[in-house]
Design a protein around this motif. Structure first.
Motif, short mmCIF file in Angstrom:
data_model
loop_
_atom_site.label_atom_id
_atom_site.label_comp_id
_atom_site.label_asym_id
_atom_site.label_seq_id
_atom_site.Cartn_x
_atom_site.Cartn_y
_atom_site.Cartn_z
N HIS A 227 0.79 -1.16 -0.09
CA HIS A 227 0.08 -0.03 -0.02
C HIS A 227 0.85 1.34 0.02
O HIS A 227 0.59 2.30 -0.62
CB HIS A 227 -1.13 -0.04 1.07
CG HIS A 227 -0.13 -0.12 2.54
ND1 HIS A 227 0.42 -1.40 2.99
CD2 HIS A 227 -0.09 1.09 3.39
CE1 HIS A 227 0.80 -0.82 4.23
NE2 HIS A 227 0.53 0.40 4.50
N GLU A 230 1.91 1.61 -4.01
CA GLU A 230 0.58 2.03 -4.52
C GLU A 230 0.31 3.61 -4.28
O GLU A 230 0.26 4.09 -5.25
CB GLU A 230 -0.22 1.07 -4.13
CG GLU A 230 -1.51 1.27 -4.80
CD GLU A 230 -2.62 0.20 -4.80
OE1 GLU A 230 -3.94 0.50 -4.85
OE2 GLU A 230 -2.38 -0.90 -4.90
N LYS A 231 0.29 3.91 -3.18
CA LYS A 231 0.15 5.42 -2.95
C LYS A 231 1.05 6.27 -3.89
O LYS A 231 0.80 7.26 -4.34
CB LYS A 231 0.35 5.76 -1.36
CG LYS A 231 0.05 6.99 -1.25
CD LYS A 231 0.00 7.44 0.53
CE LYS A 231 -0.28 8.87 1.00
NZ LYS A 231 0.09 9.12 2.18
#
Length: 555
Positions: A227, A230-231
């Protein structure tokens, strides 16, 4: 009385596990009492220790931790192939081995499940040589030793090995120590100046590049850190790719995804974009043989920044950056970084062509398209090594779909029990398994476990008379690549399923396969088994080419 056993199980529960895998044996039975007597923990109970290790691996890929319990010697060593796979692919599994009483070991008694030589420490030494962190629990510093081994797993994402003698498991522990779990086992880390400097230098390199590309891998995925990247990718519109090892670390439906890369055998336009990249930022991927088409990746060390679980380097070196490196801290730091200006990348991927069925005999190429077209958002596709992995991993998957395989350790038989472990960990994501009958025959005993826990995955069994990937490498018509001919449609009942627990299909044609997949996907309250007949010399075109590459490399 609150004991070491209770403490260890409470730790497993605190980290987020509701299941424990393994096989009972007289050295672990009293420890298992403390599991089954709880109402917040499920003892899965496996058909054998190897399958239990595979299942724990699949569970840990979903949750970031899994626990496996075996008995000393025979059970312990039986699980080691599975544990070795967890080590090779950086999957956080704790192996807990019930051991004889400390007094019996100190006296070097010739007890069962040993070599009859009074040497008990050699089992731990075996695992240390394998590369595992090990700990033999004693009456001294027991809680500290448990904390140390679990903290290691959390910090590194790697498996570890713990022996628990019968008497040590019974030692009283002050239950108030549980109040310190949050501080003992905190997964978060504050970013140090050193690790932030690595992140800033990485951003600087991207700003200076004309065609930067992010590569995401299994280390990022298995440590539950994807995550963060991905950010960073989405906020800066960075193009990214993945490999078959760690596929779906990031959501493949993101507009920044260029497709899965596999070296020289990569489809266009993915291959062209990777070939054009002047900077590749590798977050936790290993460029292994099967996922790079035998090391045919187009980028060299001079183009790569590696941010991996154990180390980092900028274009092959990090001599000017010396400090306490943390993979977690670097990816956490990078998540909030902004480039000088977001990139203006756009990618048009070729959609999966529809699998329009006819009454033709099934081929592998049609099978792969049909399976991919059947996958629903949020599901998990599990592929056994060989035919299934090679045929399915190149496709871009729908929104929030996960993909699981074992292409580095590549132990055949892994996928089926691993799928069950993943389904237990994440019952909201229906699992779809593609495996061959050669692989399934190694671990099919766990069908009883699947039925006992009333799980509802879809399982496709490719029935083509043996080991296709081995045939393509050597011995196309040799009998050693044949396997016993079984009727898999009889298996659910043979392993105890009731009529209302399962559906079965036996398919030979394109139309029959598509019809079976449609019915399987619309029947969510049953386990579905589809036996798929194909010619023994049929294979995905990519696997045929890979077989030639492997044979050339071996010769």
């Amino acid at each position: 009385m609150y004991t070491v056993s209770d403490y260890l199980i409470d730790v497993i529960k605190f980290i987020g596990n509701d299941h424990v895998f393994g096989v009972p044996g007289d050295y672990n039975l009293e420890f298992l009492d403390h599991i089954v007597d709880r109402n917040d923990m499920t003892w899965v109970g496996n058909a054998n220790e190897l399958n239990a290790a595979y299942m724990a691996d699949g569970y840990a890929k979903k949750t970031g931790f899994a626990a496996l319990v075996t008995t000393f010697g025979v059970g312990d060593l039986s699980s080691d192939n599975g544990l070795a796979g967890s080590l090779a692919e950086n999957v956080p599994v704790l192996s807990i081995v019930g051991a004889p009483k400390t007094e019996n070991m100190d006296q070097k008694l010739l007890v069962h499940h040993t070599f009859g030589d009074g040497e008990f420490e050699k089992f731990t030494k075996m695992h240390e040589v394998m590369g595992l962190k090990v700990k033999d629990l004693t009456a001294q510093n027991t809680v500290d030793d448990i904390n140390e081994i679990v903290k290691y797993i959390i910090k590194t994402g790697k498996p570890a090995y713990l022996t628990l003698p019968i008497d040590v498991a019974k030692i009283p522990v002050n239950p108030s120590i549980k109040e310190s779990f949050a501080s003992f086992f905190n997964r978060d880390e504050e970013v140090t100046e050193f690790n932030n400097t690595i992140a800033e230098r990485l951003v600087q390199a991207i700003n200076n590049a004309s065609h930067p590309l992010v590569l995401v891998g299994h280390e990022l995925k298995n440590r539950q850190l994807a995550h963060f990247i991905e950010k960073f990718v989405v906020n800066n519109n960075l193009l990214f790719t993945d490999l078959g090892l760690g596929k779906c670390a990031l959501n493949e439906s993101l507009t920044q995804f260029i497709g899965t890369y596999s070296g020289a055998l990569t489809d266009e336009p993915t291959k062209q974009i990777v070939d054009k990249a002047d900077l590749v930022i590798n977050f936790g991927a290993k460029l292994t043989d099967f996922v790079t088409s035998m090391f045919t990746q187009s980028f060299t060390e001079e183009k790569i920044i590696n941010i991996s679980n154990d180390d980092f380097d900028f274009f092959g070196s990090h001599r000017d950056l010396i400090g306490d490196y943390s993979f977690y801290q670097v990816v956490k730091a990078i998540s909030d970084k902004q480039l000088k200006q977001p990139l203006t990348n756009t990618v048009e991927l070729n959609p999966v062509s529809p699998a329009t069925p006819s009454d033709k005999v099934l081929t592998q190429d049609f099978y792969d398209k049909a399976v991919i077209n059947s996958i629903k958002p949020g599901q998990t596709l599990v592929a056994e090594s060989g035919t299934s992995f090679s045929g399915l991993s190149p496709f871009t998957l729908p929104d929030n779909v996960d993909f699981s395989a074992q292409p580095l350790w590549a132990s055949i038989g892994y996928a089926f029990p691993s799928m069950i472990g993943g389904q237990l960990a994440d019952n909201n994501s229906r699992h779809v398994l593609s495996t061959g009958e050669g692989s399934l025959q190694l671990t099919i005993q766990e069908l009883g476990t699947l039925i006992k826990h009333d799980l509802h995955p879809i399982m496709l069994v490719i029935d083509n008379n043996g080991y296709t990937v081995e045939r393509l490498i050597h011995g196309m018509k040799k009998s050693y690549n044949d396997v016993a001919k079984l009727d898999y449609t009889l298996m659910p009942q043979a392993f105890g399923a009731k009529q209302d627990q399962f559906m079965i299909f036996d398919v030979n044609t394109e139309s029959e396969l598509v019809d079976a997949l449609d019915k399987a996907q619309s029947t969510e309250d049953k386990f579905v088994l589809i036996q798929v007949h194909m010619d023994q010399e049929d294979a995905p075109s990519s696997l045929t080419k890979m077989g030639e590459m492997i044979q050339n490399k071996n010769n």
